[in-house]
Design an enzyme around this catalytic site. Sequence first.
Site, PDB file in Angstrom:
ATOM      1  N   ASP A 129      -1.156 -14.821 -16.884  1.00 51.08           N
ATOM      2  CA  ASP A 129      -0.644 -13.461 -17.118  1.00 51.08           C
ATOM      3  C   ASP A 129      -1.724 -12.435 -17.462  1.00 51.08           C
ATOM      4  O   ASP A 129      -1.522 -11.244 -17.269  1.00 51.08           O
ATOM      5  CB  ASP A 129       0.381 -13.479 -18.265  1.00 51.08           C
ATOM      6  CG  ASP A 129       1.622 -14.268 -17.909  1.00 51.08           C
ATOM      7  OD1 ASP A 129       1.919 -14.405 -16.712  1.00 51.08           O
ATOM      8  OD2 ASP A 129       2.300 -14.755 -18.831  1.00 51.08           O
ATOM      9  N   ARG A 156       2.483  -9.557   5.241  1.00 47.76           N
ATOM     10  CA  ARG A 156       2.236  -8.268   5.888  1.00 47.76           C
ATOM     11  C   ARG A 156       2.245  -8.410   7.421  1.00 47.76           C
ATOM     12  O   ARG A 156       2.756  -7.545   8.130  1.00 47.76           O
ATOM     13  CB  ARG A 156       0.924  -7.644   5.419  1.00 47.76           C
ATOM     14  CG  ARG A 156       0.766  -6.214   5.935  1.00 47.76           C
ATOM     15  CD  ARG A 156      -0.447  -5.508   5.388  1.00 47.76           C
ATOM     16  NE  ARG A 156      -0.336  -5.080   4.013  1.00 47.76           N
ATOM     17  CZ  ARG A 156       0.427  -4.083   3.575  1.00 47.76           C
ATOM     18  NH1 ARG A 156       1.184  -3.410   4.417  1.00 47.76           N
ATOM     19  NH2 ARG A 156       0.449  -3.744   2.308  1.00 47.76           N
ATOM     20  N   GLY A 187      -2.964  -4.000  -0.721  1.00 43.85           N
ATOM     21  CA  GLY A 187      -2.576  -2.711  -0.132  1.00 43.85           C
ATOM     22  C   GLY A 187      -1.078  -2.454  -0.187  1.00 43.85           C
ATOM     23  O   GLY A 187      -0.498  -1.880   0.743  1.00 43.85           O
ATOM     24  N   GLU A 189       2.531  -0.912  -0.740  1.00 42.51           N
ATOM     25  CA  GLU A 189       2.991   0.482  -0.675  1.00 42.51           C
ATOM     26  C   GLU A 189       3.600   0.913  -2.017  1.00 42.51           C
ATOM     27  O   GLU A 189       3.640   2.104  -2.343  1.00 42.51           O
ATOM     28  CB  GLU A 189       4.009   0.658   0.453  1.00 42.51           C
ATOM     29  CG  GLU A 189       3.385   0.886   1.828  1.00 42.51           C
ATOM     30  CD  GLU A 189       2.651  -0.328   2.388  1.00 42.51           C
ATOM     31  OE1 GLU A 189       2.977  -1.455   1.987  1.00 42.51           O
ATOM     32  OE2 GLU A 189       1.733  -0.141   3.225  1.00 42.51           O
ATOM     33  N   ARG A 213       6.633   9.226   9.933  1.00 42.44           N
ATOM     34  CA  ARG A 213       5.230   9.320  10.376  1.00 42.44           C
ATOM     35  C   ARG A 213       4.833   8.089  11.195  1.00 42.44           C
ATOM     36  O   ARG A 213       3.668   7.904  11.540  1.00 42.44           O
ATOM     37  CB  ARG A 213       4.286   9.430   9.165  1.00 42.44           C
ATOM     38  CG  ARG A 213       4.558  10.617   8.253  1.00 42.44           C
ATOM     39  CD  ARG A 213       3.418  10.822   7.252  1.00 42.44           C
ATOM     40  NE  ARG A 213       3.099   9.635   6.470  1.00 42.44           N
ATOM     41  CZ  ARG A 213       3.627   9.335   5.285  1.00 42.44           C
ATOM     42  NH1 ARG A 213       4.526  10.140   4.735  1.00 42.44           N
ATOM     43  NH2 ARG A 213       3.269   8.242   4.641  1.00 42.44           N
TER      44      ARG A 213
HETATM   45  O1  F6P Z   1       3.149 -17.238 -19.138  1.00 40.51           O
HETATM   46  C1  F6P Z   1       2.924 -17.772 -17.898  1.00 40.51           C
HETATM   47  C2  F6P Z   1       4.162 -17.715 -17.040  1.00 40.51           C
HETATM   48  O2  F6P Z   1       3.812 -18.259 -15.794  1.00 40.51           O
HETATM   49  C3  F6P Z   1       4.807 -16.354 -16.864  1.00 40.51           C
HETATM   50  O3  F6P Z   1       4.171 -15.500 -15.952  1.00 40.51           O
HETATM   51  C4  F6P Z   1       6.199 -16.756 -16.436  1.00 40.51           C
HETATM   52  O4  F6P Z   1       7.128 -15.751 -16.698  1.00 40.51           O
HETATM   53  C5  F6P Z   1       6.456 -17.983 -17.268  1.00 40.51           C
HETATM   54  O5  F6P Z   1       5.180 -18.521 -17.575  1.00 40.51           O
HETATM   55  C6  F6P Z   1       7.308 -19.022 -16.623  1.00 40.51           C
HETATM   56  O6  F6P Z   1       7.532 -20.039 -17.536  1.00 40.51           O
HETATM   57  P1  F6P Z   1       8.132 -21.472 -17.171  1.00 40.51           P
HETATM   58  O7  F6P Z   1       7.070 -22.243 -16.490  1.00 40.51           O
HETATM   59  O8  F6P Z   1       8.495 -22.061 -18.472  1.00 40.51           O
HETATM   60  O9  F6P Z   1       9.275 -21.246 -16.238  1.00 40.51           O
END
Ligand code: F6P
Length: 321
Positions: A129, A156, A187, A189, A213
């Site tokens: 995270d 993409r 990239g 959007e 466009r």
């Molecule tokens: O904190 C790491 C993370 O991968 C988060 O991004 C995610 O929301 C969470 O853990 C998922 O947790 P679990 O593996 O317990 O489902």
Amino acid sequence: MLKRIGVLTSGGDSPGMNAAIRAVVRAAIGRGSEVVGFYHGYEGLIGNESVVLESKSVGGIISRGGTMLRTARSKEFMTEEGRDRAVATLSKEGVEGLVVIGGDGSLTGALKLFEEFGFPVMGVPGSIDNDISGTDYSIGFDTAVNAALEAIDRVRDTAYSHERIFVIEVMGRRNGFIALEAGLAGGAEAILIPEVPYSLVETCQEMKSAATRGKKSSIIVVAEGAARAMDIKEFIEKNTGFEARQMVLGHMQRGGSPTAFDRVLALRLGALAANRLISGFSAEMVGVDGTKLVSHPLSYVLSTERVVDPEKLLLAGVMAL
Ligand code: F6P
């Protein structure tokens, strides 16, 4: 100088945790100290699932994702009784200090060991995270971003060919660091993250004007904490009439071989943590500030929120035009 230290990985795994364990073990052995590994995070401290780690115990793991020590989110450690049992294990094993590799929940646990029992601890930021303050990068973020980026690049191609809108949901319950980084690199959007209010109505208007466009496909990257991909996909189809698809990347972002960046980061942070703990420092978390190694008090790290870079947010807006 500590003669015997422990190491564990806790919370969600992240690529590079193995490289960090390897660094803790080899740096400690280099100082003449022994290392005990505990399986399943704090659960293994409570239940004494331990193993003495020698230099060869950590051979061949640097390229592997996940964690050889396994991991868990321990409910029992959140209780006083659980923590008493954990400290009893540490004293039974003759462990004088503990390196904890994990995210904010795991580091909070480490701080409790220090505050309640005066037990020496050292934190290493390991989380895809990247939401831990006191470090520019946590171990695993770069690998997770690159996994998400590969998915975006692949999607993409098919989005372009079919002239469709794709909504790609990436991890991040409370923050949008992965979404912003992967979205910028891919990239996208539009990038939707929990930290910044967004208007789906506006996003739909932008896609309609882009279509006039001649731009008929778009990628929207959304952090799981901002909205669910399926809801956005439905909103877009209803409000634009364009064909849309959703994709949830989920746990594939957390696995896989760590990038060179994550491996070197993990080696540097693991070795620094072991060295500082052995030298008598405690209740800190090691990290990087730019390219420099740093170490901050855990109490500071856990009471400060890591905020999304406003310059990158601005860039995301400009690039999406
Ligand atoms: O904190 C790491 C993370 O991968 C988060 O991004 C995610 O929301 C969470 O853990 C998922 O947790 P679990 O593996 O317990 O489902």
